[in-house]
Design an enzyme around this catalytic site. Sequence first.
Site, PDB file in Angstrom:
ATOM      1  N   GLY A  70      -6.603  -2.829   4.596  1.00 51.35           N
ATOM      2  CA  GLY A  70      -6.396  -4.161   4.022  1.00 51.35           C
ATOM      3  C   GLY A  70      -7.485  -4.383   3.007  1.00 51.35           C
TER       4      GLY A  70
ATOM      5  N   CYS B 128      -9.194   2.458   8.165  1.00 51.61           N
ATOM      6  CA  CYS B 128     -10.001   1.710   7.193  1.00 51.61           C
ATOM      7  C   CYS B 128     -10.232   0.272   7.681  1.00 51.61           C
ATOM      8  CB  CYS B 128      -9.339   1.783   5.820  1.00 51.61           C
ATOM      9  SG  CYS B 128     -10.460   1.272   4.510  1.00 51.61           S
ATOM     10  N   TYR B 129      -9.670  -0.734   7.011  1.00 51.81           N
ATOM     11  CA  TYR B 129      -9.846  -2.116   7.478  1.00 51.81           C
ATOM     12  C   TYR B 129      -9.386  -2.227   8.936  1.00 51.81           C
ATOM     13  CZ  TYR B 129      -9.189  -7.135   8.047  1.00 51.81           C
ATOM     14  OH  TYR B 129      -9.249  -8.428   8.517  1.00 51.81           O
TER      15      TYR B 129
ATOM     16  N   HIS C  86      -8.651   7.709   5.080  1.00 50.00           N
ATOM     17  CA  HIS C  86      -7.192   7.534   5.069  1.00 50.00           C
ATOM     18  C   HIS C  86      -6.461   8.841   5.393  1.00 50.00           C
ATOM     19  CE1 HIS C  86      -6.931   3.400   3.531  1.00 50.00           C
ATOM     20  NE2 HIS C  86      -8.110   3.693   2.990  1.00 50.00           N
TER      21      HIS C  86
ATOM     22  N   GLU D 286      -3.404   9.278   5.898  1.00 54.01           N
ATOM     23  CA  GLU D 286      -2.047   9.296   5.334  1.00 54.01           C
ATOM     24  C   GLU D 286      -1.999   9.820   3.900  1.00 54.01           C
ATOM     25  OE1 GLU D 286      -3.976   6.782   5.805  1.00 54.01           O
ATOM     26  OE2 GLU D 286      -3.680   5.138   4.407  1.00 54.01           O
TER      27      GLU D 286
ATOM     28  N   ASP E 178      21.968   4.051  -3.327  1.00 51.06           N
ATOM     29  CA  ASP E 178      22.039   3.326  -2.058  1.00 51.06           C
ATOM     30  C   ASP E 178      23.459   2.884  -1.714  1.00 51.06           C
ATOM     31  OD1 ASP E 178      19.355   3.689  -2.274  1.00 51.06           O
ATOM     32  OD2 ASP E 178      18.918   1.641  -2.928  1.00 51.06           O
TER      33      ASP E 178
ATOM     34  N   LYS F 232      13.715   5.744   0.574  1.00 55.18           N
ATOM     35  CA  LYS F 232      14.588   6.323  -0.459  1.00 55.18           C
ATOM     36  C   LYS F 232      14.857   7.817  -0.231  1.00 55.18           C
ATOM     37  CE  LYS F 232      16.652   5.238  -4.348  1.00 55.18           C
ATOM     38  NZ  LYS F 232      17.330   3.946  -4.582  1.00 55.18           N
TER      39      LYS F 232
END
Length: 510
Positions: free
Chosen positions: A54, A81-82, A168, A170, A226, A366
């Site tokens: 955040g 992190c945050y 991080h 990710e 989509d 997606k």
Amino acid sequence: MEKILVLDFGGQYNQLIARRVREHHVYAEIKPYNKITIDEIKETGYKGIIFTGGPNSVYDDKSPHYDAEILNIGIPILGICYGAQLMAFMADGMVASAENSSEYGKTTVKVEGSLLFKGIPEESVCWMSHTDFIKIPPMGFKIIAKTSKCPVAAMCDETRNLYGVQFHPEVTHTIYGKQMLYNFLFEICSCHGDWKMENFVENSIEKYRTELAGKKVLLALSGGVDSSVAAVLLHKAIGQNLTCVFVDHGLLRKDEGDFVEKTFREKFGMNLIRVNAEERFLRKLSSITEPEQKRKIIGEEFIRVFEDEAKKIGKVDVLVQGTIYPDVIESGKGDSAVIKSHHNVGGLPDVISFDEIVEPLRDLFKDEVRETGTRLGIPHELVWRQPFPGPGLAVRVIGEITKDKLDILREADAIFREEIANAKLEKETNQYFALLTDLRSVGVKGDARTYGYTVALRAVTTDDFMTAEWTRLPYEVLEKASSRITNEVSGISRVVYDITSKPPATVEWE
Ligand code: XMP
């Protein structure tokens, strides 16, 4: 189905975290921290929780906080992190600000024995982006990683299965980030990895076959990825009970309307209504030059056309929408400035009488929608279709729109796309197209003076279309496209290449 909760505290990588978890075949859903209560978390039975990063400091009153009881409900938590600082703050550790020594970028991290770091070398590179840091971990927590600047790069309380990392995992720059998330999911949360796309496809078909049996179902097909995937999925489930309405507003690219019709009617044998509304749209757009006005007119006219069709069809039981997961997350967020009023089928529910909305893709990212499309046998060019704005070529003919200008643009655009394909550059650029400016300039063809339009070519490289770089296309490709366009399309005397990134420009000119 086992699920991980990504509790969103406003960080920039939240969608990425959920995607990384899903890459390990564990279903992850993102919820803003203020949209889910601790009781709801307990009831849902999540296998684990990830607190996201955040932008704030935990000591700021306005920064997002959560009920500290969450640390005691027996569900493993990974704070990032945050999220890690918040965990430390909730459990009475000490967070401090490193005003002069914030870490940003690739950083060497040293890890110690912990389930989170199973199979990971003692020293590796991670991605840091922080000012505040955990100075003293809370009671019961031990330090399991450090960097030269950060005394608590990771911490854990093994008895409660609480883990916090300052970096991080990710982000791909964290070399062993994938393994760390794997360890959290499988070693700490005891997940099994049962989220597979083939199951999604089979389960959805089965589910809608039962739920929608005997119902009259309507879908607005745009030919975009989509709505196409949603259409084929539901067609497999309920066959002819699905009616697709494809409004051709005459603002599509070369041969696109026919391609959509052919694919869905002939290949899939769908019950498809193609509404040829070109004249109607062009009449409404005649002499309109202002971009927002064009967008509004097209959005409204689209609804009117659909309304007329809906009247013919009569009462429907179910309306299908091609909403995907990023749309769901976006709509849960606060308002941001309207740069362009994007056109989609959001206005349809107001004009059709129906009992229920079904959104078969609302849980998918997606790339997962594309994978679903491929599994359903949808042609490659449709599944990998680049984004195309709802108002179509209307926002690519700058200024006044006429049929002639649209036809000129269609030809120029088709040539540019063909040259990109010939050079095998389709995967090197995320969106590429031609647009027709309202600027005419002098040229010479043979011995004669010409006074034709200027075509601009645009190609951008981007992950999310929120920001974009202009693509450095090879000169040879640009040259070939330019030479073919000026030679093969009459009415064009000049071709330019747009070298503006977003921001400050947007991808489309209007
Ligand atoms: P901009 O021009 O806003 O475009 O930088 C970002 C991306 O969105 C697409 N775009 C639209 N998509 N309806 C859509 O569905 C619209 O009205 C619309 N306007 C822009 C654009 O092509 C790019 O991919």
